[in-house]
Write a protein that holds these residues in place. Structure first.
Motif, PDB file in Angstrom:
ATOM      1  N   ALA A 100      30.931  55.549  45.920  1.00  0.00           N
ATOM      2  CA  ALA A 100      31.184  54.436  44.903  1.00  0.00           C
ATOM      3  C   ALA A 100      31.702  53.242  46.361  1.00  0.00           C
ATOM      4  O   ALA A 100      32.271  53.298  47.126  1.00  0.00           O
ATOM      5  CB  ALA A 100      31.754  54.241  43.422  1.00  0.00           C
ATOM      6  N   VAL A 101      31.148  52.173  46.549  1.00  0.00           N
ATOM      7  CA  VAL A 101      31.753  51.139  47.018  1.00  0.00           C
ATOM      8  C   VAL A 101      31.689  50.139  46.712  1.00  0.00           C
ATOM      9  O   VAL A 101      31.149  49.932  45.255  1.00  0.00           O
ATOM     10  CB  VAL A 101      30.899  50.550  47.725  1.00  0.00           C
ATOM     11  N   ILE A 102      33.111  49.572  46.503  1.00  0.00           N
ATOM     12  CA  ILE A 102      33.834  48.162  45.365  1.00  0.00           C
ATOM     13  C   ILE A 102      33.680  47.676  45.905  1.00  0.00           C
ATOM     14  O   ILE A 102      34.198  47.907  47.092  1.00  0.00           O
ATOM     15  CB  ILE A 102      34.995  49.250  45.004  1.00  0.00           C
ATOM     16  N   LEU A 103      33.933  46.274  45.664  1.00  0.00           N
ATOM     17  CA  LEU A 103      33.407  44.716  46.400  1.00  0.00           C
ATOM     18  C   LEU A 103      34.717  44.026  45.627  1.00  0.00           C
ATOM     19  O   LEU A 103      34.528  43.599  44.648  1.00  0.00           O
ATOM     20  CB  LEU A 103      32.522  44.049  46.567  1.00  0.00           C
ATOM     21  N   ARG A 104      35.409  43.559  46.409  1.00  0.00           N
ATOM     22  CA  ARG A 104      36.426  42.691  45.277  1.00  0.00           C
ATOM     23  C   ARG A 104      36.401  41.380  46.057  1.00  0.00           C
ATOM     24  O   ARG A 104      37.204  41.207  47.641  1.00  0.00           O
ATOM     25  CB  ARG A 104      37.773  43.252  45.458  1.00  0.00           C
ATOM     26  N   ASP A 105      35.824  40.551  46.132  1.00  0.00           N
ATOM     27  CA  ASP A 105      36.938  38.921  46.717  1.00  0.00           C
ATOM     28  C   ASP A 105      38.069  39.095  46.976  1.00  0.00           C
ATOM     29  O   ASP A 105      38.922  37.942  47.912  1.00  0.00           O
ATOM     30  CB  ASP A 105      36.173  37.482  46.127  1.00  0.00           C
ATOM     31  N   ASN A 106      38.946  39.140  45.816  1.00  0.00           N
ATOM     32  CA  ASN A 106      40.397  39.045  45.804  1.00  0.00           C
ATOM     33  C   ASN A 106      41.042  39.547  46.523  1.00  0.00           C
ATOM     34  O   ASN A 106      42.279  39.522  46.014  1.00  0.00           O
ATOM     35  CB  ASN A 106      40.670  38.432  44.400  1.00  0.00           C
TER      36      ASN A 106
END
Length: 131
Positions: A100-106
């Motif tokens: 899985a790829v987690i994308l977090r801007d912060n």
């Protein structure tokens, strides 16, 4: 027992003093949110207070190359990637899970490849891959 006190009628005469009294007596035991429907004051604050008391988090799925889904997967706080994958499609994304790829801007690391036991945060965007 967790409770939330919504102090309504914030527009009524003397409501400021009564709110202060309420906070002094119960502020250490309860979250207290003052509101006024007539003046439309702090209605967003009340909504967010309700949300925080639900102990849930929202996770958004995303197909590579496309925008994230608008509608989130709602999970209990403390959920991991496996919980989100099971909500999407248990056979494909749990039994045949690859990554899985987690994308977090912060986050310091905006894009990270993770496994099934990785803890999720409210607002995460997740891309699931299977074999």
């Amino acid at each position: 027992v967790r409770a939330l006190v919504v102090a309504t009628k914030g527009d009524a005469e003397g409501s400021g003093a009564r709110f202060k009294e309420l906070e002094e007596k119960y502020g250490d035991r309860f979250d207290i949110v003052p509101t006024s429907a007539a003046r439309k004051e702090n209605l967003d604050g009340m909504s967010w207070a309700f949300y925080r008391h639900l102990d849930i988090l929202r996770v958004y799925t995303k197909i590579p190359g496309k925008q994230r889904e608008r509608k989130p997967i709602v999970l209990p706080e403390g959920s991991v990637v496996e919980d989100a994958a099971a909500k999407v499609h248990k056979e494909l994304f749990v039994e045949r899970f690859r990554s899985a790829v987690i994308l977090r801007d912060n986050d310091k690391i905006k894009r990270r490849v993770v496994g099934l036991s990785y803890p999720l945060q409210d607002g995460d965007v997740i891309q699931l891959a299977h074999t």
